[in-house]
Design a protein around this motif. Structure first.
Motif, PDB file in Angstrom:
ATOM      1  N   LEU A  13       0.707  -1.277  -0.169  1.00 54.85           N
ATOM      2  CA  LEU A  13       0.182   0.065  -0.136  1.00 54.85           C
ATOM      3  C   LEU A  13       0.945   1.196  -0.158  1.00 54.85           C
ATOM      4  N   LEU A  14       0.293   2.318  -0.633  1.00 56.02           N
ATOM      5  CA  LEU A  14       1.055   3.772  -0.539  1.00 56.02           C
ATOM      6  C   LEU A  14       0.583   4.282   0.826  1.00 56.02           C
ATOM      7  N   PRO A  15       1.499   5.154   1.198  1.00 59.44           N
ATOM      8  CA  PRO A  15       1.136   5.845   2.661  1.00 59.44           C
ATOM      9  C   PRO A  15      -0.232   6.145   2.725  1.00 59.44           C
ATOM     10  N   ASN A  16      -1.100   6.563   1.704  1.00 54.14           N
ATOM     11  CA  ASN A  16      -2.711   6.998   1.860  1.00 54.14           C
ATOM     12  C   ASN A  16      -3.575   5.782   1.206  1.00 54.14           C
ATOM     13  N   GLY A  17      -2.811   4.421   1.020  1.00 48.22           N
ATOM     14  CA  GLY A  17      -3.644   3.504   0.458  1.00 48.22           C
ATOM     15  C   GLY A  17      -4.699   2.860   1.503  1.00 48.22           C
ATOM     16  N   ILE A  18      -5.460   2.034   1.021  1.00 53.87           N
ATOM     17  CA  ILE A  18      -6.338   1.551   1.845  1.00 53.87           C
ATOM     18  C   ILE A  18      -6.659   0.115   1.339  1.00 53.87           C
ATOM     19  N   ALA A  72      -6.946   1.531   6.783  1.00 56.63           N
ATOM     20  CA  ALA A  72      -5.794   2.430   5.965  1.00 56.63           C
ATOM     21  C   ALA A  72      -4.628   2.071   6.361  1.00 56.63           C
ATOM     22  N   ARG A  73      -3.705   2.296   5.502  1.00 61.93           N
ATOM     23  CA  ARG A  73      -2.310   2.006   5.892  1.00 61.93           C
ATOM     24  C   ARG A  73      -2.015   3.068   6.964  1.00 61.93           C
ATOM     25  N   THR A  81      -8.857  13.928   3.908  1.00 61.86           N
ATOM     26  CA  THR A  81      -9.460  13.284   2.630  1.00 61.86           C
ATOM     27  C   THR A  81     -10.962  13.313   2.979  1.00 61.86           C
ATOM     28  N   LEU A  82     -11.772  13.796   2.171  1.00 61.54           N
ATOM     29  CA  LEU A  82     -13.242  13.664   2.304  1.00 61.54           C
ATOM     30  C   LEU A  82     -13.881  12.758   1.043  1.00 61.54           C
ATOM     31  N   TRP A  83     -14.485  11.473   1.438  1.00 61.15           N
ATOM     32  CA  TRP A  83     -14.962  10.627   0.566  1.00 61.15           C
ATOM     33  C   TRP A  83     -16.361  11.076   0.541  1.00 61.15           C
ATOM     34  N   ARG A  84     -16.884  10.936  -1.093  1.00 63.09           N
ATOM     35  CA  ARG A  84     -18.034  11.248  -1.270  1.00 63.09           C
ATOM     36  C   ARG A  84     -18.664  10.573  -2.534  1.00 63.09           C
ATOM     37  N   THR A 269     -11.420   6.677  -4.706  1.00 62.26           N
ATOM     38  CA  THR A 269     -10.215   7.234  -5.586  1.00 62.26           C
ATOM     39  C   THR A 269     -10.906   8.392  -6.223  1.00 62.26           C
ATOM     40  N   ASP A 270     -12.075   9.127  -5.540  1.00 64.74           N
ATOM     41  CA  ASP A 270     -12.517  10.436  -6.266  1.00 64.74           C
ATOM     42  C   ASP A 270     -11.382  11.494  -6.666  1.00 64.74           C
ATOM     43  N   ASP A 271     -10.330  11.349  -5.542  1.00 66.94           N
ATOM     44  CA  ASP A 271      -9.377  12.462  -5.701  1.00 66.94           C
ATOM     45  C   ASP A 271      -8.033  11.867  -6.671  1.00 66.94           C
ATOM     46  N   ASP A 272      -8.248  10.733  -6.991  1.00 69.72           N
ATOM     47  CA  ASP A 272      -6.903  10.145  -7.753  1.00 69.72           C
ATOM     48  C   ASP A 272      -7.542   9.116  -8.733  1.00 69.72           C
ATOM     49  N   LYS A 273      -7.905   9.841  -9.806  1.00 71.87           N
ATOM     50  CA  LYS A 273      -8.423   8.718 -10.981  1.00 71.87           C
ATOM     51  C   LYS A 273      -7.394   8.051 -11.579  1.00 71.87           C
ATOM     52  N   ASN A 274      -6.141   8.061 -11.308  1.00 76.50           N
ATOM     53  CA  ASN A 274      -4.921   7.214 -11.713  1.00 76.50           C
ATOM     54  C   ASN A 274      -4.573   6.273 -10.747  1.00 76.50           C
ATOM     55  N   ALA A 275      -5.325   5.940  -9.696  1.00 77.19           N
ATOM     56  CA  ALA A 275      -5.196   5.083  -8.663  1.00 77.19           C
ATOM     57  C   ALA A 275      -4.832   3.782  -9.259  1.00 77.19           C
ATOM     58  N   VAL A 276      -4.062   2.917  -8.643  1.00 69.26           N
ATOM     59  CA  VAL A 276      -3.747   1.451  -8.829  1.00 69.26           C
ATOM     60  C   VAL A 276      -4.615   0.557  -8.021  1.00 69.26           C
ATOM     61  N   ILE A 277      -5.644  -0.157  -8.306  1.00 69.23           N
ATOM     62  CA  ILE A 277      -6.076  -1.256  -7.502  1.00 69.23           C
ATOM     63  C   ILE A 277      -5.714  -2.636  -7.654  1.00 69.23           C
ATOM     64  N   LEU A 278      -5.496  -3.305  -6.634  1.00 67.81           N
ATOM     65  CA  LEU A 278      -4.742  -4.563  -6.773  1.00 67.81           C
ATOM     66  C   LEU A 278      -5.773  -5.552  -6.259  1.00 67.81           C
ATOM     67  N   ASP A 279      -6.167  -6.672  -6.759  1.00 62.84           N
ATOM     68  CA  ASP A 279      -7.087  -7.612  -6.273  1.00 62.84           C
ATOM     69  C   ASP A 279      -6.229  -8.932  -6.195  1.00 62.84           C
ATOM     70  N   SER A 280      -5.996  -9.375  -5.314  1.00 64.09           N
ATOM     71  CA  SER A 280      -5.232 -10.556  -5.181  1.00 64.09           C
ATOM     72  C   SER A 280      -5.767 -11.697  -5.124  1.00 64.09           C
ATOM     73  N   PHE A 281      -7.010 -11.793  -5.049  1.00 62.18           N
ATOM     74  CA  PHE A 281      -8.115 -13.052  -5.345  1.00 62.18           C
ATOM     75  C   PHE A 281      -9.024 -12.616  -6.453  1.00 62.18           C
ATOM     76  N   ALA A 282      -8.477 -12.653  -7.710  1.00 59.24           N
ATOM     77  CA  ALA A 282      -9.217 -12.058  -8.602  1.00 59.24           C
ATOM     78  C   ALA A 282     -10.401 -12.794  -9.034  1.00 59.24           C
ATOM     79  N   GLY A 283     -10.399 -14.208  -9.240  1.00 59.94           N
ATOM     80  CA  GLY A 283     -11.447 -15.159  -9.522  1.00 59.94           C
ATOM     81  C   GLY A 283     -11.983 -14.647 -10.737  1.00 59.94           C
ATOM     82  N   SER A 284     -13.154 -14.264 -10.867  1.00 61.39           N
ATOM     83  CA  SER A 284     -13.763 -14.076 -12.275  1.00 61.39           C
ATOM     84  C   SER A 284     -13.252 -12.762 -12.846  1.00 61.39           C
ATOM     85  N   GLY A 285     -12.640 -11.925 -12.081  1.00 62.73           N
ATOM     86  CA  GLY A 285     -12.154 -10.649 -12.780  1.00 62.73           C
ATOM     87  C   GLY A 285     -13.090  -9.476 -12.580  1.00 62.73           C
TER      88      GLY A 285
END
Ligand SMILES: C[S@@+](CC[C@H](N)C(=O)[O-])C[C@H]1O[C@@H](n2cnc3c(N)ncnc32)[C@H](O)[C@@H]1O
Length: 466
Positions: A13-18, A72-73, A81-84, A269-285
């Motif tokens: 995770l990045l410092p502000n990752g979740i 959160a990390r 951060t304000l999530w909306r 990710t509203d304030d970072d539309k270039n975020a990287v999203i990792l799913d380590s149990f991807a299954g059906s994708g």
């Protein structure tokens, strides 16, 4: 099993990752304890409850919900951060308004009729339906009328003249919502809707969708983004239907719902539309599908990394689903479904290259190590089909990459051919430019290396493990 996975995921995770962990009723208690320990209780964000519907054949209770644990990390990093989230159902109304505007320009009467027709066509229970009172359109967006009185009573009272009769309009019992000067501005800017005559107070436009920059007064923009609650409902059937639509048959048990994941991903990710999203149990994708969908909707550049352990699932389900939704496909009914755009690179994990002490394993082949060295040096994969039977692996951005390993030049003795000497240098394929040479040792002097524009990276120590 859970502990090492959580430990590794936290490191990514990045410092502000979740991290969001989707987990059922049986495992949630243990998972929460482990995450409290590994992330710290101060970094707990929420325990979301996802209600999926009731099973009437249950003997005791029907357990129809599961959880999403959110950590959160570092919560401190999220302090500002304000999530909306956009309200459910508003996006569809906005899309209809934009479509009608494109068709009818500034003819708001026709656009309003189009909106009324849009609400009528919506199936029962559709989230946009509850806004069907908002069928008026103007240059700012879609609005419904609201009363124009002061909240709670005691508002100002003054004469507001009716534009047709010229008489003072009836003042609401609680007084006007605005002081006299603001009211004049609101009338001038067409926020106020007068009735047929002065005997009734006028109404105030209240927007459920407003074009950006039309107004920053939240009170007049009802459709403004909202905070998400910790309990939500979404039946599991639509996610099965989506998979059936893509593949024509059931190919994966219990896929997640891509719309739910998209809503959560958009939220965080509203304030970072270039975020990287990792799913380590991807299954059906599902996660990849959700990310592509979101990017297509809001023009974001989010990227995803999906990890799936079972080769058959990875190849035939995970990757195939993403390929189809990205490029377009023919659904189960034979209709052509437009692609969402985007794409991905498919990688397979090979044998581990290093042993526990960081040494290159004896069984590692030249081509496997070459691929690793080239990737960690350049950040690019060695192009498929590139011959790796030569110590010259290729050129990337003007730099030639070489690897001396495993007697690639024919000398199979312990260090033979893996040490850069004058003789070995003379036998290397030529490259006119900066060179990076991975080798077990180097007998060339500093001046010669500088003259030849060679940078030495000593194996195995300078081979990056990750
Ligand atoms: C419950 S499913 C995930 C479902 C997924 N969220 C979806 O929407 O389809 C878990 C998946 O993770 C895979 N898996 C289990 N352990 C894994 C591991 N250690 N690394 C990668 N994948 C793993 C399984 O093969 C399975 O496909």
């Amino acid at each position: 099993m859970m502990y090492p996975r959580l430990a590794l995921l936290r490191q990514f995770l990045l410092p502000n990752g979740i991290l969001m962990v989707s987990i059922d009723d049986n495992e949630v208690a243990l998972a929460k304890l482990l995450m409290d320990e590994w992330f710290g209780t101060q970094n707990f964000v929420a325990q979301l409850v996802w209600e999926k519907g009731r099973k009437n054949d249950a003997k005791l209770f029907s357990i129809g919900h599961e959880y999403i644990l959110v950590y959160a990390r570092s919560r401190a990093e999220l302090a500002k951060t304000l999530w909306r989230a956009p309200k459910d159902g508003i996006a569809e109304i906005a899309a209809e308004y934009r479509k009608l505007r494109a068709e009818h320009g500034e003819n708001y009467k026709v656009i309003s009729q189009g909106l009324a027709e849009f609400y009528r066509r919506l199936p029962k229970g559709h989230p946009s339906k509850k806004y069907s009172r908002a069928k008026n359109a103007d240059r700012r967006g879609v609005w419904r009328d609201n009363n124009i009185s002061w909240h709670g009573g005691g508002g100002p009272r003054y004469d507001l003249l009716h534009p047709v009769t010229g008489m003072a309009c009836k003042v609401p019992d609680d007084g006007w919502r605005f002081v006299e000067n603001s009211m004049k501005e609101k009338v001038r800017d067409e926020w106020v809707v007068f009735r047929r005559d002065h005997t009734e107070p006028p109404l105030l436009k209240s927007y459920i969708y407003m074009l950006e920059d039309s107004c920053d007064d939240n009170e007049l923009n009802e459709g403004k983004k909202e905070v998400l609650g910790s309990v939500f409902y979404r039946h599991s059937q639509p996610s099965n239907d989506v998979m059936k639509d893509i593949f024509g048959e059931k190919v994966f048990p219990n896929p997640k719902d891509h719309e739910v994941l998209a809503r959560l991903i958009r939220y965080v990710t509203d304030d970072d539309k270039n975020a990287v999203i990792l799913d380590s149990f991807a299954g059906s994708g599902t996660t990849g599908h959700a990310v592509l969908n979101l990017n297509a909707q809001d023009g974001g550049g989010r990227r995803f990394i999906l990890v799936e352990m079972e080769p058959k699932i990875a190849h035939e389900v995970t990757a195939e689903r993403i390929r189809r939704v990205a490029d377009g496909y023919k659904n189960a009914k034979g209709e052509k479904i437009e692609g969402l755009g985007g794409g991905f690179r498919y990688c397979e994990l090979g044998e581990p290259l290093f042993d526990e002490s960081g040494k290159i394993r004896e069984t590692v082949s030249f081509s496997d190590l070459a691929r690793h060295v080239y990737f960690t040096e350049t950040g690019e994969p060695l192009p498929r089909g590139r011959v790796t039977k030569s110590p010259f692996l290729g050129e990337c951005r003007g730099v030639g990459i070489y690897l001396l390993y495993n007697g690639i030049l024919g000398d199979k003795s312990a260090q033979g051919g893996n040490i850069l000497t004058r003789a070995v240098l003379a036998r290397l394929p030529k490259f006119d430019g900066q060179k990076v040479i991975y080798c077990a040792g180097c007998l060339l002097g500093k001046d010669r290396l500088q003259a030849e524009r060679i940078v030495i990276r000593q194996t195995p120590y300078e081979i990056k493990v990750s």
